[in-house]
Design an enzyme around this catalytic site. Structure first.
Site, mmCIF file in Angstrom:
data_model
loop_
_atom_site.group_PDB
_atom_site.id
_atom_site.type_symbol
_atom_site.label_atom_id
_atom_site.label_comp_id
_atom_site.label_asym_id
_atom_site.label_seq_id
_atom_site.Cartn_x
_atom_site.Cartn_y
_atom_site.Cartn_z
ATOM 1 N N SER A 118 0.905 -1.169 -0.010
ATOM 2 C CA SER A 118 -0.030 -0.041 -0.125
ATOM 3 C C SER A 118 0.976 1.208 -0.220
ATOM 4 O O SER A 118 0.407 2.307 -0.391
ATOM 5 C CB SER A 118 -1.029 -0.066 1.281
ATOM 6 O OG SER A 118 -1.993 -1.077 1.033
ATOM 7 N N TRP A 119 1.999 1.270 0.519
ATOM 8 C CA TRP A 119 2.910 2.319 0.532
ATOM 9 C C TRP A 119 3.054 2.848 -0.754
ATOM 10 O O TRP A 119 3.453 4.216 -1.054
ATOM 11 C CB TRP A 119 4.219 2.078 1.447
ATOM 12 C CG TRP A 119 5.217 3.208 1.288
ATOM 13 C CD1 TRP A 119 6.180 3.259 0.453
ATOM 14 C CD2 TRP A 119 5.331 4.066 2.293
ATOM 15 N NE1 TRP A 119 6.948 4.281 0.972
ATOM 16 C CE2 TRP A 119 6.338 5.061 1.812
ATOM 17 C CE3 TRP A 119 4.492 4.443 3.203
ATOM 18 C CZ2 TRP A 119 6.685 6.153 2.546
ATOM 19 C CZ3 TRP A 119 4.723 5.823 4.234
ATOM 20 C CH2 TRP A 119 5.842 6.412 3.827
ATOM 21 N N VAL A 147 -4.773 -3.351 1.624
ATOM 22 C CA VAL A 147 -5.294 -4.028 2.718
ATOM 23 C C VAL A 147 -4.017 -3.752 3.830
ATOM 24 O O VAL A 147 -3.243 -4.293 3.747
ATOM 25 C CB VAL A 147 -5.499 -5.376 2.721
ATOM 26 C CG1 VAL A 147 -6.209 -5.905 3.952
ATOM 27 C CG2 VAL A 147 -6.591 -5.493 1.593
ATOM 28 N N LEU A 148 -4.398 -2.778 4.919
ATOM 29 C CA LEU A 148 -3.644 -2.850 5.922
ATOM 30 C C LEU A 148 -4.260 -3.296 7.183
ATOM 31 O O LEU A 148 -5.361 -3.030 7.555
ATOM 32 C CB LEU A 148 -3.284 -1.201 6.106
ATOM 33 C CG LEU A 148 -2.618 -0.691 5.014
ATOM 34 C CD1 LEU A 148 -2.417 0.905 5.402
ATOM 35 C CD2 LEU A 148 -1.288 -0.856 5.049
ATOM 36 N N ILE A 149 -3.567 -4.274 7.911
ATOM 37 C CA ILE A 149 -4.029 -4.920 9.028
ATOM 38 C C ILE A 149 -3.093 -4.689 10.190
ATOM 39 O O ILE A 149 -1.803 -4.800 10.093
ATOM 40 C CB ILE A 149 -4.009 -6.564 9.054
ATOM 41 C CG1 ILE A 149 -5.042 -6.720 7.685
ATOM 42 C CG2 ILE A 149 -4.556 -7.107 9.987
ATOM 43 C CD1 ILE A 149 -5.061 -8.475 7.235
ATOM 44 N N THR A 188 3.177 -3.039 16.051
ATOM 45 C CA THR A 188 3.903 -1.883 16.102
ATOM 46 C C THR A 188 3.263 -0.894 15.475
ATOM 47 O O THR A 188 2.318 -0.815 14.974
ATOM 48 C CB THR A 188 5.405 -2.104 15.151
ATOM 49 O OG1 THR A 188 4.990 -1.953 13.830
ATOM 50 C CG2 THR A 188 6.083 -3.411 15.519
ATOM 51 N N HIS A 229 3.732 0.780 12.637
ATOM 52 C CA HIS A 229 3.980 0.655 11.178
ATOM 53 C C HIS A 229 2.582 0.819 10.329
ATOM 54 O O HIS A 229 2.467 1.755 9.647
ATOM 55 C CB HIS A 229 4.519 -0.775 10.848
ATOM 56 C CG HIS A 229 4.616 -1.108 9.375
ATOM 57 N ND1 HIS A 229 5.798 -0.534 8.718
ATOM 58 C CD2 HIS A 229 4.000 -1.605 8.196
ATOM 59 C CE1 HIS A 229 5.747 -0.691 7.559
ATOM 60 N NE2 HIS A 229 4.520 -1.411 7.181
ATOM 61 N N PHE A 239 -10.900 5.659 -2.869
ATOM 62 C CA PHE A 239 -9.982 5.149 -1.812
ATOM 63 C C PHE A 239 -10.352 3.693 -1.388
ATOM 64 O O PHE A 239 -11.238 3.321 -0.705
ATOM 65 C CB PHE A 239 -10.060 5.902 -0.511
ATOM 66 C CG PHE A 239 -9.107 5.634 0.586
ATOM 67 C CD1 PHE A 239 -7.801 5.842 0.575
ATOM 68 C CD2 PHE A 239 -9.665 5.091 1.718
ATOM 69 C CE1 PHE A 239 -6.912 5.736 1.588
ATOM 70 C CE2 PHE A 239 -8.775 4.722 2.759
ATOM 71 C CZ PHE A 239 -7.492 4.903 2.687
ATOM 72 N N ARG A 242 -14.982 -7.522 4.995
ATOM 73 C CA ARG A 242 -15.086 -6.277 3.673
ATOM 74 C C ARG A 242 -14.696 -6.380 2.655
ATOM 75 O O ARG A 242 -14.959 -6.044 1.473
ATOM 76 C CB ARG A 242 -14.233 -5.032 4.443
ATOM 77 C CG ARG A 242 -14.749 -4.408 5.547
ATOM 78 C CD ARG A 242 -13.915 -3.841 6.599
ATOM 79 N NE ARG A 242 -14.862 -2.961 7.918
ATOM 80 C CZ ARG A 242 -15.084 -3.901 8.624
ATOM 81 N NH1 ARG A 242 -15.016 -5.216 8.847
ATOM 82 N NH2 ARG A 242 -15.610 -3.463 9.767
#
EC number: 2.5.1.78
Length: 200
Positions: free
Chosen positions: A59-60, A119-121, A125, A127, A152, A166
């Site tokens: 995703s970055w 997808v960010l889970i 940390t 991050h 988005f 989702r």
């Protein structure tokens, strides 16, 4: 049952060109989201040839990839003459020049809307927070700088199950990719209207 979000509107996407950039992290979630997005675009009339899909590691990388994909589409110009693939040169030769395939404006011009899927889970940390915040701001900057809607499609969730729900892979859940496809068509149509000076 999907009870959140705006009531879907009907828009004709047959003239639109849509770009999709998706991350490859969490691929088992990405795949159904991408499939749901494409299915809804096609259902709204967007031609398969006018849907361009690219992938990036995570995703970055989405903001720079979305930005450069749009820039690349601006460099493309429609061909006014015959356009042949390598296979056409031998496999389907013809003396009738009017029968040769041509490249249309809609399949080579700038994108009407772009969709970023990731997808960010959340892990142990910080991050997750840094990436989610930076990507959100980056994608917003891209659409404001280019004037092209950027949908988005980045899930920011706390657990794997939230992500699966989702993506519509849990029974009774809703695939948010469908919403992103609908939003891209609506905003692509609106962008064209605004460019033509239409305000109603």
């Amino acid at each position: 049952m999907h009870t959140k979000g705006p009531t879907p509107q009907q828009h004709d996407g047959s003239a639109l060109r849509i770009g999709i950039v998706h991350a490859r992290w969490n691929e088992t979630i990405i795949e159904p989201l991408l499939a749901g997005t494409k299915a809804k675009l096609l259902a709204c009339g967007v031609k398969e040839s006018n849907i361009v899909v690219q992938s990036v590691p995570g995703s970055w990388e989405l903001p720079i990839a979305v930005q450069r994909l749009y820039s690349a589409s601006q460099l493309q110009t429609p061909s006014s003459g015959p356009s042949l693939s390598a296979g056409d040169l031998l496999g389907s030769s013809t003396t009738d020049l009017t029968a040769l395939p041509t490249t249309t404006a809609s399949s080579t011009g700038p994108f009407d809307a772009l969709i970023a899927i990731g997808v960010l889970i959340k892990g142990e940390t910080m991050h997750f927070e840094y990436i989610a915040d930076s990507v959100s701001h980056g994608l917003m900057r891209v659409q404001l700088d280019t004037g092209v809607p950027v949908i988005f499609g980045v899930l920011t969730v706390l657990t794997d199950d939230q992500a699966k729900a989702r993506a519509g892979v849990i029974e009774g859940s809703h695939n948010h990719g469908e919403d992103w496809g609908l939003a891209a068509v609506e905003m692509g149509v609106r962008r064209r209207d605004w460019a033509a000076g239409k305000t109603e």
